[in-house]
Design a protein around this motif. Structure first.
Motif, PDB file in Angstrom:
ATOM      1  N   PHE A 121      -7.335 -57.638  41.137  1.00 43.65           N
ATOM      2  CA  PHE A 121      -8.452 -57.976  40.246  1.00 43.65           C
ATOM      3  C   PHE A 121      -8.163 -57.393  38.874  1.00 43.65           C
ATOM      4  N   ARG A 162      -1.395 -53.122  37.158  1.00 45.59           N
ATOM      5  CA  ARG A 162      -2.041 -52.488  38.301  1.00 45.59           C
ATOM      6  C   ARG A 162      -2.559 -53.542  39.284  1.00 45.59           C
ATOM      7  N   LYS A 193     -16.842 -61.402  40.768  1.00 42.54           N
ATOM      8  CA  LYS A 193     -17.229 -60.199  41.509  1.00 42.54           C
ATOM      9  C   LYS A 193     -17.765 -60.532  42.899  1.00 42.54           C
ATOM     10  N   ARG A 244      -9.844 -57.064  50.357  1.00 44.78           N
ATOM     11  CA  ARG A 244      -9.573 -56.555  49.015  1.00 44.78           C
ATOM     12  C   ARG A 244      -8.112 -56.182  48.841  1.00 44.78           C
ATOM     13  N   VAL A 277     -14.783 -60.376  45.521  1.00 40.45           N
ATOM     14  CA  VAL A 277     -14.325 -59.081  46.038  1.00 40.45           C
ATOM     15  C   VAL A 277     -15.477 -58.238  46.571  1.00 40.45           C
ATOM     16  N   GLY A 278     -16.671 -58.824  46.643  1.00 42.13           N
ATOM     17  CA  GLY A 278     -17.785 -58.112  47.250  1.00 42.13           C
ATOM     18  C   GLY A 278     -18.384 -57.023  46.380  1.00 42.13           C
ATOM     19  N   LEU A 279     -18.127 -57.069  45.068  1.00 33.95           N
ATOM     20  CA  LEU A 279     -18.807 -56.108  44.189  1.00 33.95           C
ATOM     21  C   LEU A 279     -20.238 -56.538  43.978  1.00 33.95           C
ATOM     22  N   PHE A 333      -1.743 -46.192  41.601  1.00 34.57           N
ATOM     23  CA  PHE A 333      -2.928 -45.899  42.428  1.00 34.57           C
ATOM     24  C   PHE A 333      -3.058 -46.793  43.664  1.00 34.57           C
ATOM     25  N   PHE A 362      -9.867 -56.603  35.623  1.00 32.81           N
ATOM     26  CA  PHE A 362     -11.223 -56.515  35.072  1.00 32.81           C
ATOM     27  C   PHE A 362     -11.241 -56.918  33.603  1.00 32.81           C
ATOM     28  N   ALA A 412     -10.841 -51.512  32.863  1.00 32.05           N
ATOM     29  CA  ALA A 412     -11.256 -50.532  33.882  1.00 32.05           C
ATOM     30  C   ALA A 412     -10.112 -49.630  34.328  1.00 32.05           C
ATOM     31  N   LEU A 413      -9.267 -49.208  33.393  1.00 30.39           N
ATOM     32  CA  LEU A 413      -8.245 -48.215  33.742  1.00 30.39           C
ATOM     33  C   LEU A 413      -8.947 -46.883  33.976  1.00 30.39           C
TER      34      LEU A 413
END
Ligand SMILES: Nc1ncnc2c1ncn2[C@@H]1O[C@H](COP(=O)(O)OP(=O)(O)OP(=O)(O)O)[C@@H](O)[C@H]1O
Ligand SMILES: [Mg+2]
Lengths: 267, 285
Positions: free
Chosen positions: A97, A165, A60, A92, A63-65, A116, A99, A103-104
């Motif tokens: 990524f 995705r 994380k 990004r 990706v800067g989360l 998306f 998850f 995280a759908l």
């Protein structure tokens, strides 16, 4: 297509992602305690480590989360750990990524989920998007599921849709958080082959977090082990197998240590 | 941009009453400031044009909110109007002014009971659903996934909900007003035998456009309060099913208090406005 140009560019020695002395804690829980590690471009690096050591936390940061309490994270030569959402956006866009919990978006169908990122970022037309969604779903063995809702899928199926995705925008770096957890051995191998295929055909760089040693040895050009807040091993599969640290040996062999066993016998 | 990470700035060092009071004050201020920043980022995206997809999502949300809430709002409004008639009619009858009951019902419903009751019901009905949905999205990392895919979560999730709620609250308030008056009319005219014509005559005499607008202006602000608090609590929700449940409770309690607080402030402000517009008339607020 951006992939074409990437294919022809010569491999560069400077790392794609670099952690420098990264510290991260949540309240009193120290998770990363001075992690310095680099992830090479065009390579697949596997991150191993026991449950709860901060492997997902490490991803994380890329990706800067999450942002480090101290230390720095670099993308190529650009320091990214202090960037806000808007500054992170171009980076990004190049990263896929996967998850750990998939995280759908559960208010959207499978097809809309995979579409998306393309709707957000690519100039693709509706029919191009539809074709690419079908192609990505076929790559993960989920063809003709576009109209299903995520709630109707099993955990392993969700994971595969999430993988479709994650690779929707032809990313240059894919972060896989436990891609094979919850899949049967044959499916796991299909995912391993997919990771290898993306790597070989599109020269995608990858960081794979996994507990699955078969997968780790199969896809990893290099393996690093995170334990107790730091990197305790770093090398090729053979170097790890011959590593002198007993913790590394126990992890690879999947053996409980004496202390864990003693705790069991006390019951 | 507000970060999704759980704020670690809250202080936790209990030592004596004064210290605890100070700690409470600081934490409350931090939370209010955080919510303020959250609201400002929402405004930022609304005025920067959130994009076609956010707008079509707004319509979807409006449909969702409207269809879900009309029954509860109408039932609530109807019974309150009826109760008002039941309680006030005997007083009016005693002084022989039973036909005037229409005015008191209309004034109370349109200005106070309608907007507030609707807002409180919506805070429970819509606010709860919003907090639970966004909280679940946070816990299952869907909000993180949005950010990673470069879709601002405030723009994609919060803006449509806030816009829809701000538009729907006044509309639902009108419904509630209408049914409330009808409820009062049923009791007064149909059950208690007040004559029909004077009931409506005094009802109409006691209201003007300004009165109705006051209710709608209030409803507009209540819509902002309900949706902002609900979305904020969802975004800052703790982990697990327990975290989602707690966030819903907090959203309702905070929303409820802020509705009453803003009602008071609006009443003061609008009262002054009325006096400025119609200087020679008694205040009606
Ligand atoms: N946002 C957060 N807030 C508080 N604590 C967190 C947060 N994220 C992670 N942690 C804590 O950090 C530690 C490491 O978590 P992480 O998810 O990185 O583990 P992991 O190595 O991925 O484990 P697993 O293999 O089980 O997925 C855990 O103890 C977790 O409770
Ligand atoms: Mg993890």
């Amino acid at each position: 297509m951006p992939d074409q140009s990437m294919q022809n560019s010569p491999p560069t020695p400077s790392p794609l992602i670099r952690f420098e002395n990264v510290h991260k804690r949540f309240g009193s829980l120290v998770v990363l305690n001075g992690v310095s590690v680099a992830f090479a471009e065009g390579k697949t690096t596997v991150v191993l480590g026991p449950s709860g050591t901060g492997k997902s936390v490490l991803l994380k940061h890329i990706v800067g989360l999450l942002s480090p309490d101290s230390g720095s994270v670099y993308y190529r030569d650009m320091r990214i750990d202090h960037l806000k959402d808007r500054g992170m956006e171009p980076i990004r866009r190049k990263i896929g990524f996967l998850f750990q919990l998939s995280a759908l978006f559960d208010s959207m169908t499978v097809g809309e989920n995979v579409a998306f990122p393309m709707r957000e970022h690519s100039g693709l037309s509706k029919s191009e998007i539809r074709d690419r969604v079908a192609e990505r779903l076929a790559m993960v063995g989920m063809e003709n599921t576009e109209n299903k809702m995520p709630g109707e899928l099993s955990g392993g199926q969700r994971k595969r849709v999430a993988l479709a995705r994650a690779i929707a925008l032809n990313p240059e770096l894919v972060l896989y958080d436990e891609p094979t957890t919850g899949l049967d051995p044959i499916r796991s191998d299909v995912i391993n082959e997919l990771i290898l295929k993306l790597h070989e055909e599109l020269k995608v760089s990858a960081i794979v977090v996994t507990h699955d040693m078969t997968s780790a040895f199969k896809v990893g050009d290099r393996l690093v082990m995170l334990m107790g807040g730091g990197i305790i091993a770093d090398g090729t599969a053979d170097e790890l197998r011959a590593h002198s640290d007993p913790r590394v040996q126990r992890f690879i062999a999947g053996r409980a240590d004496e202390e864990d066993l003693r705790a069991l016998h006390r019951i | 941009m507000a970060s999704i990470e759980t704020p670690t700035t809250t202080l936790r060092r209990p030592a004596g009453y004064i210290a605890r009071l100070g700690e409470w004050a600081i934490n409350t201020n931090l939370a209010l400031g955080d919510m303020g920043v959250f609201f400002l980022s929402t405004l930022y995206w609304i005025f920067r044009w959130p994009g076609r997809r956010a707008i079509s999502e707004t319509f979807a949300q409006m449909y969702e909110m409207g269809t879900k809430s009309i029954p509860v709002v109408m039932i609530g409004g109807g019974f309150i109007g009826a109760v008002l008639a039941v309680e006030t009619l005997p007083q009016f009858q005693e002084i022989g002014l039973a036909s005037r009951v229409g005015s008191i019902i209309v004034i109370s419903v349109v200005k106070q009971v309608g907007p507030i009751l609707t807002a409180v019901m919506l805070a429970g009905r819509l606010g709860g659903a919003m907090t639970a949905e966004l909280g679940t999205m946070r816990v299952t990392e869907q909000i993180d996934a949005l950010r990673v895919m470069g879709a601002d979560p405030i723009r994609t999730l919060v803006v449509p909900r806030v816009l829809a709620c701000v538009i729907m609250t006044p509309i639902l308030t009108l419904y509630s007003d209408a049914i409330g008056i009808l409820g009062g009319w049923l009791v007064a005219v149909r059950v208690e035998g007040v004559r029909n014509y004077p009931f409506w005559h005094y009802a109409a005499q006691s209201t003007d456009l300004f009165t109705v607008n006051v209710g709608l202006i209030k409803a507009f602000f209540f819509g902002i309060v309900i949706s902002t608090v609900a979305c904020y609590k969802g975004f800052r929700c703790g982990n697990g099913a327990q975290g989602v449940g707690r966030a819903c409770t907090e959203a309702f309690v905070t929303g409820f208090c802020l509705i009453l607080l803003s009602n008071f402030i609006l009443a003061l402000g609008l009262n002054n406005l009325y006096n400025a517009l119609y200087p020679n008339q008694p205040s009606v607020l």
